[in-house]
Design a protein around this motif. Structure first.
Motif, PDB file in Angstrom:
ATOM      1  N   THR A   7      72.978  40.065 109.744  1.00  0.00           N
ATOM      2  CA  THR A   7      72.560  41.465 109.829  1.00  0.00           C
ATOM      3  C   THR A   7      73.686  42.310 110.413  1.00  0.00           C
ATOM      4  O   THR A   7      74.609  41.783 111.039  1.00  0.00           O
ATOM      5  CB  THR A   7      71.321  41.639 110.742  1.00  0.00           C
ATOM      6  OG1 THR A   7      71.723  41.436 112.107  1.00  0.00           O
ATOM      7  CG2 THR A   7      70.204  40.674 110.366  1.00  0.00           C
ATOM      8  N   GLN A   8      73.572  43.613 110.249  1.00  0.00           N
ATOM      9  CA  GLN A   8      74.524  44.547 110.856  1.00  0.00           C
ATOM     10  C   GLN A   8      74.439  44.499 112.390  1.00  0.00           C
ATOM     11  O   GLN A   8      75.369  44.894 113.079  1.00  0.00           O
ATOM     12  CB  GLN A   8      74.229  45.985 110.396  1.00  0.00           C
ATOM     13  CG  GLN A   8      74.331  46.200 108.915  1.00  0.00           C
ATOM     14  CD  GLN A   8      75.762  46.416 108.432  1.00  0.00           C
ATOM     15  OE1 GLN A   8      76.698  46.477 109.211  1.00  0.00           O
ATOM     16  NE2 GLN A   8      75.920  46.521 107.133  1.00  0.00           N
ATOM     17  N   ASP A   9      73.290  44.021 112.916  1.00  0.00           N
ATOM     18  CA  ASP A   9      73.072  43.938 114.361  1.00  0.00           C
ATOM     19  C   ASP A   9      73.543  42.607 114.945  1.00  0.00           C
ATOM     20  O   ASP A   9      73.198  42.266 116.077  1.00  0.00           O
ATOM     21  CB  ASP A   9      71.581  44.139 114.693  1.00  0.00           C
ATOM     22  CG  ASP A   9      71.111  45.549 114.382  1.00  0.00           C
ATOM     23  OD1 ASP A   9      71.882  46.493 114.599  1.00  0.00           O
ATOM     24  OD2 ASP A   9      69.968  45.701 113.919  1.00  0.00           O
ATOM     25  N   HIS A  10      74.284  41.833 114.150  1.00  0.00           N
ATOM     26  CA  HIS A  10      74.920  40.590 114.610  1.00  0.00           C
ATOM     27  C   HIS A  10      73.947  39.443 114.856  1.00  0.00           C
ATOM     28  O   HIS A  10      74.155  38.615 115.729  1.00  0.00           O
ATOM     29  CB  HIS A  10      75.802  40.847 115.843  1.00  0.00           C
ATOM     30  CG  HIS A  10      76.710  42.020 115.662  1.00  0.00           C
ATOM     31  ND1 HIS A  10      77.745  42.021 114.748  1.00  0.00           N
ATOM     32  CD2 HIS A  10      76.700  43.244 116.237  1.00  0.00           C
ATOM     33  CE1 HIS A  10      78.342  43.203 114.787  1.00  0.00           C
ATOM     34  NE2 HIS A  10      77.732  43.959 115.674  1.00  0.00           N
ATOM     35  N   TYR A  27      80.418  36.502 117.157  1.00  0.00           N
ATOM     36  CA  TYR A  27      80.955  37.816 117.537  1.00  0.00           C
ATOM     37  C   TYR A  27      80.066  38.455 118.613  1.00  0.00           C
ATOM     38  O   TYR A  27      80.566  38.982 119.610  1.00  0.00           O
ATOM     39  CB  TYR A  27      81.039  38.714 116.302  1.00  0.00           C
ATOM     40  CG  TYR A  27      81.470  40.121 116.622  1.00  0.00           C
ATOM     41  CD1 TYR A  27      82.826  40.432 116.752  1.00  0.00           C
ATOM     42  CD2 TYR A  27      80.540  41.143 116.793  1.00  0.00           C
ATOM     43  CE1 TYR A  27      83.231  41.733 117.050  1.00  0.00           C
ATOM     44  CE2 TYR A  27      80.935  42.435 117.094  1.00  0.00           C
ATOM     45  CZ  TYR A  27      82.284  42.727 117.224  1.00  0.00           C
ATOM     46  OH  TYR A  27      82.676  44.004 117.524  1.00  0.00           O
ATOM     47  N   LEU A 112      73.241  40.501 104.726  1.00  0.00           N
ATOM     48  CA  LEU A 112      74.626  40.239 104.339  1.00  0.00           C
ATOM     49  C   LEU A 112      74.883  38.739 104.179  1.00  0.00           C
ATOM     50  O   LEU A 112      74.284  37.932 104.892  1.00  0.00           O
ATOM     51  CB  LEU A 112      75.567  40.766 105.424  1.00  0.00           C
ATOM     52  CG  LEU A 112      75.421  42.236 105.822  1.00  0.00           C
ATOM     53  CD1 LEU A 112      76.241  42.528 107.060  1.00  0.00           C
ATOM     54  CD2 LEU A 112      75.833  43.134 104.676  1.00  0.00           C
ATOM     55  N   ALA A 116      80.530  39.295 103.610  1.00  0.00           N
ATOM     56  CA  ALA A 116      80.258  40.706 103.879  1.00  0.00           C
ATOM     57  C   ALA A 116      80.132  40.962 105.381  1.00  0.00           C
ATOM     58  O   ALA A 116      80.599  41.976 105.887  1.00  0.00           O
ATOM     59  CB  ALA A 116      78.977  41.145 103.163  1.00  0.00           C
ATOM     60  N   TYR A 117      79.518  40.017 106.105  1.00  0.00           N
ATOM     61  CA  TYR A 117      79.397  40.192 107.556  1.00  0.00           C
ATOM     62  C   TYR A 117      80.777  40.192 108.219  1.00  0.00           C
ATOM     63  O   TYR A 117      81.068  41.046 109.046  1.00  0.00           O
ATOM     64  CB  TYR A 117      78.524  39.087 108.166  1.00  0.00           C
ATOM     65  CG  TYR A 117      78.476  39.185 109.674  1.00  0.00           C
ATOM     66  CD1 TYR A 117      77.773  40.218 110.295  1.00  0.00           C
ATOM     67  CD2 TYR A 117      79.188  38.302 110.482  1.00  0.00           C
ATOM     68  CE1 TYR A 117      77.772  40.347 111.669  1.00  0.00           C
ATOM     69  CE2 TYR A 117      79.189  38.422 111.858  1.00  0.00           C
ATOM     70  CZ  TYR A 117      78.480  39.456 112.445  1.00  0.00           C
ATOM     71  OH  TYR A 117      78.496  39.601 113.808  1.00  0.00           O
ATOM     72  N   LYS A 118      81.614  39.261 107.828  1.00  0.00           N
ATOM     73  CA  LYS A 118      82.965  39.193 108.429  1.00  0.00           C
ATOM     74  C   LYS A 118      83.757  40.467 108.165  1.00  0.00           C
ATOM     75  O   LYS A 118      84.537  40.893 109.008  1.00  0.00           O
ATOM     76  CB  LYS A 118      83.711  37.950 107.918  1.00  0.00           C
ATOM     77  CG  LYS A 118      83.192  36.684 108.566  1.00  0.00           C
ATOM     78  CD  LYS A 118      83.983  35.478 108.157  1.00  0.00           C
ATOM     79  CE  LYS A 118      83.488  34.259 108.937  1.00  0.00           C
ATOM     80  NZ  LYS A 118      84.160  33.042 108.574  1.00  0.00           N
ATOM     81  N   GLU A 119      83.514  41.099 107.015  1.00  0.00           N
ATOM     82  CA  GLU A 119      84.187  42.372 106.721  1.00  0.00           C
ATOM     83  C   GLU A 119      83.724  43.472 107.679  1.00  0.00           C
ATOM     84  O   GLU A 119      84.498  44.350 108.032  1.00  0.00           O
ATOM     85  CB  GLU A 119      83.937  42.773 105.264  1.00  0.00           C
ATOM     86  CG  GLU A 119      84.701  41.904 104.264  1.00  0.00           C
ATOM     87  CD  GLU A 119      84.322  42.169 102.820  1.00  0.00           C
ATOM     88  OE1 GLU A 119      83.477  43.058 102.547  1.00  0.00           O
ATOM     89  OE2 GLU A 119      84.871  41.453 101.962  1.00  0.00           O
ATOM     90  N   THR A 120      82.445  43.428 108.112  1.00  0.00           N
ATOM     91  CA  THR A 120      81.939  44.473 109.003  1.00  0.00           C
ATOM     92  C   THR A 120      82.502  44.354 110.412  1.00  0.00           C
ATOM     93  O   THR A 120      82.562  45.338 111.132  1.00  0.00           O
ATOM     94  CB  THR A 120      80.380  44.470 109.101  1.00  0.00           C
ATOM     95  OG1 THR A 120      79.953  43.292 109.774  1.00  0.00           O
ATOM     96  CG2 THR A 120      79.738  44.580 107.741  1.00  0.00           C
ATOM     97  N   ILE A 121      82.925  43.153 110.815  1.00  0.00           N
ATOM     98  CA  ILE A 121      83.436  42.983 112.177  1.00  0.00           C
ATOM     99  C   ILE A 121      84.963  42.918 112.224  1.00  0.00           C
ATOM    100  O   ILE A 121      85.545  42.814 113.295  1.00  0.00           O
ATOM    101  CB  ILE A 121      82.836  41.730 112.865  1.00  0.00           C
ATOM    102  CG1 ILE A 121      83.163  40.450 112.104  1.00  0.00           C
ATOM    103  CG2 ILE A 121      81.340  41.902 113.049  1.00  0.00           C
ATOM    104  CD1 ILE A 121      82.748  39.174 112.812  1.00  0.00           C
TER     105      ILE A 121
END
Length: 122
Positions: A7-10, A27, A112, A116-121
């Motif tokens: 998720t966007q909320d990690h 993360y 995600l 895709a998650y790794k791209e957000t962080i």
């Protein structure tokens, strides 16, 4: 075979047979620092997507962990009551937080994948 979502909320969730194991990402635990307390939900509790499911307390702050999908808590990681540092040492392994029976697997579609998650962080 299980599949892992983020998720966007990690949060991460590993889904197998309609049951999701949920935890926070590596993360997230790095940002929080050393965890000193984890408040877990009770088995049988129904969670709506976005509900606060768990509170984790670190030496820095307390943070909410949200339910990434709707479902019913089937199990909690009781090891964390005596050793919350498991979340720091193995956030996507032995440091999982809770398991839940999914109410609607279509809710997974908005989550995600690992890339895709790794791209957000990044």
């Amino acid at each position: 075979m299980s599949k892992t979502y983020f998720t966007q909320d990690h949060e991460w969730l590993r889904v197998e047979g309609g049951v999701a194991t949920v935890g926070i990402t590596d993360y997230a635990q790095e940002q929080l620092g050393d965890l000193v307390f984890v408040e877990l939900p009770e088995a049988g509790k129904s969670l709506a997507k976005g509900d606060t499911a768990v509170v984790v307390e670190s030496v820095k702050a307390a943070s909410d962990v949200y339910a990434p999908v709707e479902g019913e808590v089937t199990e909690v990681n009781s090891e964390l009551e005596s050793d919350p540092s498991l979340v720091n040492s193995a956030p996507q392994g032995d440091g999982w937080l809770w398991k839940m029976k999914l109410a609607d697997e279509s809710q997974l579609e908005g989550l995600l994948d690992e890339k895709a998650y790794k791209e957000t962080i990044a």
